[in-house]
Motif scaffolding. Structure first.
Motif, mmCIF file in Angstrom:
data_model
loop_
_atom_site.group_PDB
_atom_site.id
_atom_site.type_symbol
_atom_site.label_atom_id
_atom_site.label_comp_id
_atom_site.label_asym_id
_atom_site.label_seq_id
_atom_site.Cartn_x
_atom_site.Cartn_y
_atom_site.Cartn_z
ATOM 1 N N LEU A 54 -40.187 -26.616 -59.473
ATOM 2 C CA LEU A 54 -39.765 -27.849 -58.811
ATOM 3 C C LEU A 54 -40.766 -28.945 -59.161
ATOM 4 N N HIS A 55 -40.248 -30.121 -59.527
ATOM 5 C CA HIS A 55 -41.093 -31.252 -59.905
ATOM 6 C C HIS A 55 -40.826 -32.430 -58.976
ATOM 7 N N ARG A 56 -41.888 -33.145 -58.632
ATOM 8 C CA ARG A 56 -41.762 -34.368 -57.841
ATOM 9 C C ARG A 56 -41.303 -35.482 -58.789
ATOM 10 N N GLY A 57 -40.177 -36.121 -58.431
ATOM 11 C CA GLY A 57 -39.668 -37.227 -59.230
ATOM 12 C C GLY A 57 -38.629 -36.782 -60.240
ATOM 13 N N SER A 58 -37.767 -37.722 -60.578
ATOM 14 C CA SER A 58 -36.657 -37.459 -61.486
ATOM 15 C C SER A 58 -36.555 -38.596 -62.490
ATOM 16 N N PRO A 59 -36.126 -38.287 -63.720
ATOM 17 C CA PRO A 59 -35.874 -39.368 -64.669
ATOM 18 C C PRO A 59 -34.796 -40.334 -64.164
ATOM 19 N N PHE A 60 -34.000 -39.884 -63.199
ATOM 20 C CA PHE A 60 -32.929 -40.699 -62.633
ATOM 21 C C PHE A 60 -33.289 -41.186 -61.225
ATOM 22 N N GLU A 61 -34.569 -41.371 -60.988
ATOM 23 C CA GLU A 61 -35.079 -41.783 -59.678
ATOM 24 C C GLU A 61 -34.403 -43.062 -59.179
ATOM 25 N N VAL B 64 -32.223 -33.905 -61.133
ATOM 26 C CA VAL B 64 -31.658 -33.383 -62.376
ATOM 27 C C VAL B 64 -32.352 -32.066 -62.707
ATOM 28 N N THR B 65 -31.615 -31.201 -63.394
ATOM 29 C CA THR B 65 -32.133 -29.901 -63.790
ATOM 30 C C THR B 65 -32.057 -29.771 -65.304
ATOM 31 N N PHE B 66 -33.184 -29.404 -65.900
ATOM 32 C CA PHE B 66 -33.251 -29.092 -67.322
ATOM 33 C C PHE B 66 -33.692 -27.638 -67.430
ATOM 34 N N GLY B 67 -32.777 -26.756 -67.837
ATOM 35 C CA GLY B 67 -33.122 -25.343 -67.910
ATOM 36 C C GLY B 67 -33.481 -24.817 -66.533
ATOM 37 N N ASP C 158 -36.190 -26.077 -64.886
ATOM 38 C CA ASP C 158 -37.001 -27.133 -64.285
ATOM 39 C C ASP C 158 -36.123 -28.058 -63.462
ATOM 40 N N VAL C 159 -36.502 -28.234 -62.201
ATOM 41 C CA VAL C 159 -35.754 -29.069 -61.264
ATOM 42 C C VAL C 159 -36.600 -30.292 -60.942
ATOM 43 N N TYR C 160 -36.072 -31.466 -61.268
ATOM 44 C CA TYR C 160 -36.753 -32.734 -61.001
ATOM 45 C C TYR C 160 -36.077 -33.370 -59.784
ATOM 46 N N LEU C 161 -36.827 -33.424 -58.684
ATOM 47 C CA LEU C 161 -36.271 -33.843 -57.396
ATOM 48 C C LEU C 161 -36.511 -35.331 -57.155
ATOM 49 N N ALA C 162 -35.420 -36.043 -56.911
ATOM 50 C CA ALA C 162 -35.496 -37.474 -56.626
ATOM 51 C C ALA C 162 -35.926 -37.709 -55.180
ATOM 52 N N GLY C 163 -36.405 -38.907 -54.921
ATOM 53 C CA GLY C 163 -36.759 -39.294 -53.557
ATOM 54 C C GLY C 163 -37.921 -38.478 -53.027
ATOM 55 N N ASN C 164 -37.888 -38.227 -51.734
ATOM 56 C CA ASN C 164 -38.989 -37.502 -51.094
ATOM 57 C C ASN C 164 -38.647 -36.035 -50.833
ATOM 58 N N THR C 165 -37.653 -35.507 -51.528
ATOM 59 C CA THR C 165 -37.193 -34.133 -51.299
ATOM 60 C C THR C 165 -38.266 -33.104 -51.636
ATOM 61 N N PHE C 166 -39.095 -33.367 -52.640
ATOM 62 C CA PHE C 166 -40.094 -32.404 -53.102
ATOM 63 C C PHE C 166 -40.978 -31.911 -51.959
ATOM 64 N N GLY C 167 -41.453 -32.809 -51.138
ATOM 65 C CA GLY C 167 -42.401 -32.456 -50.093
ATOM 66 C C GLY C 167 -41.785 -32.056 -48.767
ATOM 67 N N ARG C 168 -40.474 -32.049 -48.696
ATOM 68 C CA ARG C 168 -39.799 -31.740 -47.423
ATOM 69 C C ARG C 168 -39.227 -30.328 -47.443
ATOM 70 N N ILE D 170 -31.106 -25.458 -57.573
ATOM 71 C CA ILE D 170 -31.398 -24.099 -58.043
ATOM 72 C C ILE D 170 -30.131 -23.454 -58.608
ATOM 73 N N GLN D 171 -28.978 -23.735 -58.014
ATOM 74 C CA GLN D 171 -27.724 -23.201 -58.555
ATOM 75 C C GLN D 171 -27.479 -23.746 -59.959
ATOM 76 N N HIS D 172 -27.873 -24.987 -60.212
ATOM 77 C CA HIS D 172 -27.732 -25.515 -61.575
ATOM 78 C C HIS D 172 -28.610 -24.735 -62.553
ATOM 79 N N THR D 173 -29.806 -24.285 -62.129
ATOM 80 C CA THR D 173 -30.624 -23.463 -63.031
ATOM 81 C C THR D 173 -29.894 -22.157 -63.331
ATOM 82 N N SER D 174 -29.182 -21.632 -62.338
ATOM 83 C CA SER D 174 -28.416 -20.407 -62.526
ATOM 84 C C SER D 174 -27.253 -20.633 -63.496
ATOM 85 N N GLN D 175 -26.556 -21.753 -63.328
ATOM 86 C CA GLN D 175 -25.467 -22.093 -64.254
ATOM 87 C C GLN D 175 -26.011 -22.234 -65.672
ATOM 88 N N ASN D 176 -27.166 -22.879 -65.789
ATOM 89 C CA ASN D 176 -27.766 -23.068 -67.113
ATOM 90 C C ASN D 176 -28.078 -21.715 -67.751
#
Length: 127
Positions: free
Chosen positions: A29-36, A42-45, A47-57, A70-76
């Protein structure tokens, strides 16, 4: 300095084993998203890039959102999908919410959160 990426804790990894394709230990899980700017995670493989303040909550909405991603990582992992495949599905199916990948991720997130909470993991294993 705030932490900007983290692996899922072992208790969350154990919960996800058998529920998703791929290895939960590979998910980061990464803080921040390229689509912030648009508020989209967004999920790449795995790696989950979390927008907003979701990372710390770790409240219900944040955990549901994380399970969705996480389901997107499974689909990938299962289908060999890339971010571009997800975007193409938005176009083909008439928008983000109409994509079967998004609908499946929404269903998984809701079901996973309910099971996580029922097991008491929302209190003992926040992430």
């Amino acid at each position: 300095m705030p932490q900007n990426d983290k692996k899922l804790p072992p208790c969350a990894q154990n919960f996800l084993k058998g529920r998703i394709s791929g290895n939960p230990a590979d998910i980061t899980l990464h803080r921040g998203s390229p689509f912030e700017l648009t508020g989209n995670s967004v999920t790449f493989g795995s790696d989950v890039y979390l927008a907003g303040n979701t990372f710390g909550r770790s409240d219900a909405n944040a955990l549901i959102h994380k399970f969705h991603e996480i389901q997107h990582t499974s689909q990938n992992a299962r289908l060999g999908l890339s971010t571009f495949d997800h975007i193409a599905a938005y176009v083909v199916f008439g928008g983000h919410d109409a994509s079967p990948y998004e609908q499946a991720a929404d269903t998984f997130a809701d079901d996973a959160y309910k099971a996580y909470k029922a097991a008491g993991l929302d209190k003992t294993c926040p992430f």
